[in-house]
Design an enzyme around this catalytic site. Structure first.
Site, mmCIF file in Angstrom:
data_model
loop_
_atom_site.group_PDB
_atom_site.id
_atom_site.type_symbol
_atom_site.label_atom_id
_atom_site.label_comp_id
_atom_site.label_asym_id
_atom_site.label_seq_id
_atom_site.Cartn_x
_atom_site.Cartn_y
_atom_site.Cartn_z
ATOM 1 N N TRP A 325 0.833 -1.201 0.000
ATOM 2 C CA TRP A 325 0.000 0.000 0.000
ATOM 3 C C TRP A 325 0.869 1.253 0.000
ATOM 4 O O TRP A 325 0.515 2.262 -0.600
ATOM 5 C CB TRP A 325 -0.910 -0.004 1.229
ATOM 6 C CG TRP A 325 -1.765 1.225 1.384
ATOM 7 C CD1 TRP A 325 -3.019 1.431 0.886
ATOM 8 C CD2 TRP A 325 -1.431 2.438 2.086
ATOM 9 N NE1 TRP A 325 -3.481 2.674 1.236
ATOM 10 C CE2 TRP A 325 -2.525 3.314 1.970
ATOM 11 C CE3 TRP A 325 -0.313 2.847 2.814
ATOM 12 C CZ2 TRP A 325 -2.541 4.578 2.550
ATOM 13 C CZ3 TRP A 325 -0.316 4.108 3.375
ATOM 14 C CH2 TRP A 325 -1.422 4.959 3.254
ATOM 15 N N HIS A 326 2.025 1.165 0.667
ATOM 16 C CA HIS A 326 2.874 2.344 0.807
ATOM 17 C C HIS A 326 3.594 2.720 -0.476
ATOM 18 O O HIS A 326 4.026 3.868 -0.621
ATOM 19 C CB HIS A 326 3.906 2.131 1.924
ATOM 20 C CG HIS A 326 3.340 2.333 3.288
ATOM 21 N ND1 HIS A 326 2.686 1.344 3.983
ATOM 22 C CD2 HIS A 326 3.310 3.427 4.098
ATOM 23 C CE1 HIS A 326 2.286 1.823 5.158
ATOM 24 N NE2 HIS A 326 2.653 3.079 5.249
ATOM 25 N N GLY A 327 3.753 1.805 -1.404
ATOM 26 C CA GLY A 327 4.423 2.198 -2.637
ATOM 27 C C GLY A 327 4.785 1.033 -3.522
ATOM 28 O O GLY A 327 4.854 -0.124 -3.090
ATOM 29 N N PHE A 478 2.078 8.540 -1.052
ATOM 30 C CA PHE A 478 1.351 7.286 -0.923
ATOM 31 C C PHE A 478 -0.146 7.466 -1.197
ATOM 32 O O PHE A 478 -0.856 6.490 -1.278
ATOM 33 C CB PHE A 478 1.554 6.683 0.467
ATOM 34 C CG PHE A 478 3.014 6.528 0.836
ATOM 35 C CD1 PHE A 478 3.914 6.012 -0.074
ATOM 36 C CD2 PHE A 478 3.469 6.923 2.079
ATOM 37 C CE1 PHE A 478 5.246 5.881 0.252
ATOM 38 C CE2 PHE A 478 4.821 6.783 2.420
ATOM 39 C CZ PHE A 478 5.698 6.264 1.500
#
Length: 478
Positions: A325-327, A478
């Site tokens: 989800w963060h990248g 993000f």
């Protein structure tokens, strides 16, 4: 529009005055003002981003209305999956298209097959991961009959695009935030003052702590090959405080700004660096995301109801998805995996819910055991942050290899050449002491010394913020 910018310093008072003095007699007018102000706030980066958020708003509003009118389980499930596919489809395209394409090409190259492909020059819409999850929570809760779908498109639009938390959270649940836009709101002087205190503390975290640490963390990570172990350890610690001051600072400003408009947002950070184990850390870090994954992914997967194998599987899924989800980078996936491995011993021994209370509650000092556990948890977290910060997994591994080579020659190299480095370390220690003293409260500004603390904070902003570069909030990417 950045919270720590002149633009926002002008924008916020104007919207505040219009909200409470011009349209305060009409709830619909207040909500409409919030929508227009939020679109202006969001479109300040790139007006094209507005098309996506408006489309997402209309899709989930319409699906919510149809779910109310549909009794067929098959049709309701189809509507739910339509919302999921549309929202995650946009998120996947803008955020992960090039990542999957590049890895697909790399995978085939191992077998001697060359594939001609070209990556797209895709601009990642600011905050898409945050408002996507927020709108999904609405559709899922309506599908589960936990929330009555709204007929008020203006109130729903305000829920989706509410500017204080639009681009970096907290990721609000529709069950908490949406009803607040449907109730009449009155100015609360006490709440507004508390909001100003939170904004001030958030700006201190961002401008004084995070941006100052960023200068040194960036330089050390960029020149890690020439640094010894002590300097690399310092760089990793600087980044730990950079990301905490940056993200929790944003959340404080968002929550404080919301209070000015009579809106309550959920708490997103609860002094995570005082955690005694990694499970407690994740209960106190980015709370809105971790609880979102718990309620909308972990529990539907079976949660902790099954045997140990199911618990381990679900835990790894949650941490891997959180990392991704963060990248779109393998560094985030490794970061998530590493945290899952940290969590695993607690899960296996059923000790993952041991520390549910505030550390050293009603005491000035922690016990020796608590102190050792806090230092250990913080150290493990700092190691994981190296993967989060590094540009590649290989660079992170090399950084850690040099860090644990125990090369202490020349002492703190970076300290010896930078004018303000000793002062920054003292500032971080002061910051930790202030947070420790405030750990049973939402923020440090309470009690009879509140005015003195505000003065000291303002002095810090003025004297220390002047030499730190103003940077975007980390979580905007993000």
């Amino acid at each position: 529009m950045l919270f720590n910018s002149i633009d926002f310093a002008v924008f916020l008072p104007v919207v505040f005055i219009l909200y409470w003095f011009l349209v305060n007699k009409s709830l619909k007018a207040q909500n409409l003002l919030i929508v227009f102000a939020s679109y202006l706030f969001y479109g300040w980066w790139d007006w094209r981003f507005l098309i996506l958020i408006i489309f997402s708003t209309l899709v989930d509003y319409s699906i919510g209305r149809k779910l109310k009118l549909t009794e067929s389980k098959a049709q309701r499930k189809l509507l739910l999956w339509t919302s999921i596919i549309v929202n995650l489809g946009f998120l996947g395209f803008f955020k992960y298209y090039n990542f999957f394409l590049d890895n697909f090409v790399t995978a085939f190259s191992f077998f001697g097959t060359s594939i001609n492909s070209s990556s797209l020059n895709i601009i990642l819409p600011v905050g898409i991961s945050f408002y996507t999850f927020q709108t999904l929570s609405y559709t899922i809760d309506v599908y589960r009959n936990k929330l009555e779908p709204t007929k008020d498109i203006i109130a729903f639009s305000a829920f989706v695009c509410f500017f204080p938390q639009l681009v970096a959270g907290p990721i609000e649940r529709a069950t908490n935030l949406l009803p607040q836009f449907k109730r009449e709101r009155f100015f609360d002087n006490k709440k507004a003052i508390d909001g100003l205190h939170l904004i001030l503390w958030g700006l201190f975290k961002k401008i004084v702590i995070a941006d100052s640490c960023a200068n040194y963390a960036n330089e050390i990570f960029s020149n890690y090959e020439n640094m010894n172990s002590l300097s690399l350890a310092l760089g990793a610690i600087y980044f730990a405080f950079q990301i905490y001051g940056d993200f929790s600072g944003y959340s404080d400003i968002a929550i404080g700004t919301s209070k000015l408009f009579g809106i309550n947002l959920m708490r997103n950070f609860n002094f995570p660096y005082f955690s005694r184990d990694i499970a407690e850390f994740w209960r106190n870090w980015h709370i809105s995301l971790s609880t979102w994954f718990r309620d909308y992914l972990y529990i539907p997967l079976g949660g902790s109801r099954g045997g140990l194998k199911m618990k381990i599987r679900n835990t790894f899924i949650i941490f891997l998805v959180s990392g991704f989800w963060h990248g779109a980078n393998w560094t985030f996936i490794v970061w998530g995996t590493l945290n899952a491995l940290y969590f695993l011993p607690l899960l296996i021994t059923n000790n993952n819910r041991n520390n549910l209370d505030t550390v050293a509650k009603n005491r000035i000092f922690p016990t020796l055991k608590e102190f050792v556990f806090m230092i250990t948890t913080f150290s493990l977290t700092v190691v994981a942050w190296v993967f989060f910060r590094a540009d590649s997994v290989l660079i992170a591994v090399k950084y850690l290899q040099k860090l644990f080579s125990f090369n202490f020659k020349n002492g703190f190299q970076y300290l010896s050449i930078e004018r303000y480095a000793p002062e920054l370390i003292i500032l971080i220690l002061f910051f930790v002491l202030v947070e420790w003293n405030s750990r049973e409260n939402e923020h440090p500004f309470f009690g009879k010394w509140v005015h003195l603390k505000i003065v000291f904070t303002l002095l810090g902003l003025i004297t220390l913020g002047v030499y730190s570069d103003v940077t975007d909030f980390i979580y905007f990417q993000f």
